[in-house]
Design an enzyme around this catalytic site. Structure first.
Site, mmCIF file in Angstrom:
data_model
loop_
_atom_site.group_PDB
_atom_site.id
_atom_site.type_symbol
_atom_site.label_atom_id
_atom_site.label_comp_id
_atom_site.label_asym_id
_atom_site.label_seq_id
_atom_site.Cartn_x
_atom_site.Cartn_y
_atom_site.Cartn_z
ATOM 1 N N CYS A 296 7.975 -1.987 2.823
ATOM 2 C CA CYS A 296 6.885 -1.082 2.522
ATOM 3 C C CYS A 296 5.355 -1.648 3.003
ATOM 4 O O CYS A 296 3.975 -0.797 2.874
ATOM 5 C CB CYS A 296 6.543 -1.275 1.213
ATOM 6 S SG CYS A 296 5.466 -2.770 0.245
ATOM 7 N N HIS B 51 -9.178 -1.223 7.427
ATOM 8 C CA HIS B 51 -9.376 -0.015 6.239
ATOM 9 C C HIS B 51 -8.981 1.188 6.664
ATOM 10 O O HIS B 51 -8.339 2.072 5.956
ATOM 11 C CB HIS B 51 -10.605 -1.184 5.573
ATOM 12 C CG HIS B 51 -10.757 -0.058 4.172
ATOM 13 N ND1 HIS B 51 -11.195 1.256 4.067
ATOM 14 C CD2 HIS B 51 -9.837 -0.152 3.565
ATOM 15 C CE1 HIS B 51 -10.950 1.324 3.106
ATOM 16 N NE2 HIS B 51 -10.373 0.824 1.857
#
Ligand code: ADP
Ligand code: MG
Ligand code: MG
Length: 903
Positions: A857, A453
């Site tokens: 994406c 993350h």
């Protein structure tokens, strides 16, 4: 011959067989002539592979071939190995397909014995030189072939210098060097328990074997793991006549670049050491002089070298890095290869080479390593400054940063607001830390890798990040960070370099990047040549502005949930979800009881709508600023798609209950109820749970609110004179019916919103393709979509069945080490698996709907290897993090250049 090829017969196209060094030496022999390159031959990588496969047994016939090739070399040079009058000496040099600097071994001056050393002294007229060569040979042979640590020889050398009272090797005379050779031989015999080999051919056999063995040495194996080089390539061995740079002041050795290796300017650069063999330049035992100084020492050789560099560069159509030796005024080239160069120099070379007519634009673009370009946007540590590296973690997001240590996002925000530079140091990061990322100069975490993350978010925002620095121990309670022995407190200075993973507590000066007009021009060529569009993933006006300034042609992914994480919005969002869940609960109870709607149903609904309204206002103003930044360009707005647990962390609610426990008032009752609701909402696999389009079926009001906000913002933009292009994207679709129903719903709401707006705004509706099922039934889904955007992060997760939040900390490292995979599939698209699904999805989608626009994406949108793949299957655009935009523009151009007639 089966295992051997002479230099004069090889060429640059034979890298795989001859290794990079062998192919380079052969090519130089052809281009510059045999006078410039000492003669010799290459034992092929195939021989090495055969040797390994046979359990370290030289392949049949190799020994005879070596004899033959050696005889030819003796004829060519007019010298004989071991000759007591005028001996031939050779180097035995390793060389794999790709350069593995310092990993494999090389032995110089082979062929010296007690007899031939006399011959060498006689033929060269220098006893000192002959003994210097001999002691070097014993040293290298002992080290490479028998694994005797170099330090024991170095120590003996130091003692010899001390006893003579001199500081440089060159000040030792013939007599001392003869003694030193004897000492070295003694060391050798002591360490091996055997005699030093006196037969040159035996020396050669042992050296060849040792080079082959070095392929499987610990160093080389570790290097291959890190760099993804297959174990079965093997190394070639080059046997080459020695030339001597250590024959006095008219001799020397060095390395040279055809252009300045730091800036790419047209002046060649490099290092040079008079009266030395090449290994002295690399070893750093003496301080080399600048290449320019060679013009004063040996002007003719200097001029010849510059001429050769230009010829090699023109021939290879790339900047070159060569190794050279000058023997009594005569220049020899020993190696050439494409020069490694920083991004600045790469760009400068590309531009100049086209201006000079050396390369076409296409050729020039192909010399750039797109991966390195991102560094042009970020500061780096000043290389001239020394500092103590406390630890090195994963180089997770490029650039260097320094500032005061903070341990929480809120502290980062608070201190940054006061104008302080801060570095956010966390064990690992979570969605809640986003505001802290924005506020911080850089991020340091103890856990996680390149796909964690922290890494993803940092790259997206352009913040330098060092992740997975496992030595870093964060003690938030005590407010300290321990790194090994060092203890740092909150507020202390820390500096990180996300390009290299280095962490220090020293105040290292940062060098700001300069993006000159050179780069813009080269990017302009890339834009002309590429087929793929390049968009960016951006969730804020700030990121959108950045993306646009770096050449993004739109936003391919605007994640609306990131707007929900904003500082003051967390409470609002949590409240909204709890109210929504309460309302649903009350509804279910009412239905079960069959009675009239209880009052709490009404109140929950009221709260839900109230929260939605407020959020809608905030989202509208967010969209307005983003659309304004991107005026004239498309913006893909993805409707809400978080796994619920990201918004509703149970610990948060439980902590709230504990905090209020003593209060014993209404707030405690409410908090308890909220915690209970959140507990009910917990899922075993949130990533496969209530998210994306599924959330919309439970709470259609959320999507309605978002659609209204987008359309209102677009209308506002139109009134202000901009031309907004909104593309509304529905995430996580798996079934055709999901999209059919939701599209209808979205269009209804949008139309209603359009009626209300003063100016009609155009919009389109599409979907994210991120589940294997969606790829397979893309033909059905495409009937209800104006566009597809492949969400390759989730698609990778669901195709391979890998939890992207967990793998890096668990088994992925061992998969990489064990070579089950070469690179993480979250970094580079898994072509045969995930890539194949993208290809199928694109093909079926387009077949059903020829107007369908296709994009990608995921993180892969900024990875050059993946970009080549997306280009090859005919997607329309890639969308990457803003800071990767330029990387993607160049990588897309390279894809088009490399495969000019796609489809
Ligand atoms: P590496 O791959 O580590 O650079 P090389 O095989 O290029 O190893 O050898 C290291 C150095 O040894 C070279 O830079 C060169 O200066 C020297 N060297 C190798 N072969 C010869 C040779 N035939 N004559 C003189 N010096 C040599
Ligand atoms: Mg070399
Ligand atoms: Mg997704």
């Amino acid at each position: 011959m089966r295992w051997i090829q002479e230099f004069s017969k090889g060429s640059r196209d034979q890298r795989e067989l001859l290794g990079g060094k062998g192919a380079g030496v052969a090519e130089m022999t052809r281009v510059l002539g045999a006078d410039r390159v000492p003669g010799g031959f290459t034992i092929t990588t195939e021989a090495c592979v055969a040797y390994m496969e046979a359990g370290r047994e030289l392949p049949e016939g190799l020994a005879e071939e070596v004899d033959q090739a050696l005889a030819a070399l003796e004829r060519q040079t007019g010298k004989t190995l071991g000759d007591p009058a005028d001996p031939l000496l050779v180097s035995v040099r390793s060389g794999a397909r790709v350069s593995m600097p310092g990993m494999l071994d090389t032995v110089l001056n082979l062929g010296l014995t007690d007899e031939s050393v006399v011959g060498l002294a006689g033929s060269t007229g220098s006893e000192r030189f002959a003994w210097d060569s001999y002691r070097r040979f014993v040293q290298m042979f002992g080290n490479v072939v028998q694994g005797i640590p170099g330090s024991s020889f170095e120590q003996a050398l130091q003692e010899a210098k001390d006893s003579k009272g001199v500081s440089a090797d060159t000040e030792l005379g013939a007599e001392e060097l003869r003694e030193l050779t004897a000492t070295f031989r003694h060391l050798f015999e002591e360490a091996t328990g055997g005699a030093f080999p006196h037969e040159p051919r035996e020396q050669l056999r042992q050296a060849i074997t040792a080079v082959f063995d070095s392929w499987d040495g610990e160093r080389a194996v570790a290097y291959r793991r890190i760099n993804g080089i297959p174990d079965d390539w093997g190394t070639a061995v080059n046997v080459q006549q020695m030339v001597f740079g250590n024959q006095g002041d008219n001799s020397g050795s060095g390395v040279a670049f055809s252009r300045d290796e730091r800036t790419g300017e047209s002046t060649p650069s490099g290092d040079f050491l008079p009266n030395a063999q090449g290994e002295d330049v690399v070893a750093g035992t003496r301080d080399p002089e600048d290449l320019a100084a060679l013009a004063d020492h040996i002007p003719e050789a200097h001029a010849q070298l510059l001429g050769d560099l230009a010829r090699l560069e023109a021939h290879y159509k790339d900047m070159q890095d060569v190794e050279f030796t000058i023997e009594e005024g005569r220049l020899f080239l020993l190696q050439t290869r494409a020069a490694k160069r920083p991004a600045q120099a790469a760009v400068r070379f590309a531009l100049d080479s086209v201006r000079e007519g050396l390369l076409t634009r296409e050729e020039a673009l192909m010399t750039i390593d797109p991966e390195a370009l991102e560094a042009l946007l970020h500061p780096v540590f000043d290389p001239a400054h020394d500092f103590e590296v406390l630890t090195t973690g994963v180089a997770a997001a490029p650039g260097a940063a320094k500032g005061a240590i903070v341990l929480s996002a809120s502290e980062a925000v608070r201190r940054a607001a006061e104008g302080e530079d801060v570095i956010l140091v966390r064990p690992f990061t979570e969605a809640d830390d986003i505001a802290g990322f924005h506020a911080a100069r850089g991020i340091l975490t103890a856990k996680g890798g390149k796909a964690s993350h922290a890494a993803l978010v940092a790259r997206g925002m352009g913040r330098p990040c060092v992740a997975g620095a496992s030595q870093v121990k964060v003690d938030a309670e005590a407010g300290v960070v321990r790194i090994g022995e060092k203890e740092l407190a909150v507020g202390d200075l820390i500096a990180i370099e996300g390009t290299t993973g280095k962490v220090t507590a020293d105040d290292v000066p940062l060098i700001e990047p300069e993006v000159g007009e050179h780069f813009s021009e080269v990017l302009g060529w890339a834009d002309e040549l590429r087929r793929l569009g390049v968009r960016a993933n951006a969730d804020t006006a700030e990121d959108a502005a950045k993306a646009r300034s770096l050449g993004a042609e739109g936003i391919g992914l605007c994640r609306t949930e990131h707007m929900f994480f904003g500082e003051d919005r967390g409470e609002l969002v949590r409240g909204m979800f709890v109210a929504a869940a309460r309302w649903r609960r009350a509804e279910v109870h009412a239905a079960a009881d069959g009675g009239p709607a209880p009052p709490e149903l009404e109140s929950a609904r009221g709260e839900f709508h109230e929260a939605l309204e407020q959020l809608g206002e905030l989202q509208r103003s967010d969209f307005t600023t983003i659309l304004h930044e991107m005026r004239g360009l498309p913006v893909t707005v993805r409707l809400l798609d978080p796994p619920l647990h990201e918004f509703l962390p149970l610990e948060h609610f439980e902590a709230e209950v504990r905090r209020l426990e003593s209060a014993a008032d209404d707030r405690l009752t409410d908090a308890r109820e909220a915690a209970e609701i959140v507990r009910d909402l917990q899922e075993a696999n949130p990533m496969l749970g209530t998210r994306g389009v599924r959330l919309a079926f439970l709470y259609p009001q959320i999507y309605e609110m978002q659609v209204r906000a987008v359309i209102a913002a677009a209308a506002e933009a139109t009134e202000a004179g901009d031309t907004p292009h909104v593309e509304i994207m529905i995430p996580l679709v798996a079934y055709e019916t999901e999209l059919r129903q939701l599209r209808e719903h979205v269009v209804n709401v949008a139309e209603e919103a359009r009626q209300k707006a003063a100016s009609p705004v155009p919009y389109s509706v599409g979907t994210m393709i991120e589940l294997p099922r969606a790829c397979l039934i893309a033909g059905h889904i495409a009937r209800h979509a104006d566009f597809f955007s492949f969400g390759t992060n989730d698609l990778t997760q669901t195709t391979i069945g890998l939890s992207r939040d967990d793998v890096e900390g668990s088994f992925m490292p061992s998969y990489l080490a064990g070579r089950i995979i070469d690179r993480s599939p979250f970094e580079v698209i898994d072509g045969p698996g995930v890539g194949e699904l993208v290809r199928i999805g694109a093909e079926r989608g387009r077949e059903a709907n020829p107007e369908l626009k296709l994009g990608i994406c995921g993180e892969h949108g900024g990875d050059p290897t993946s970009i080549r793949f997306f280009d090859s299957i005919g997607l329309d655009y890639v969308s990457c993090s803003p800071y990767r935009t330029q990387v993607a523009r160049v990588a897309a151009a390279q894809a088009a250049i490399a495969a000019p007639d796609r489809g």
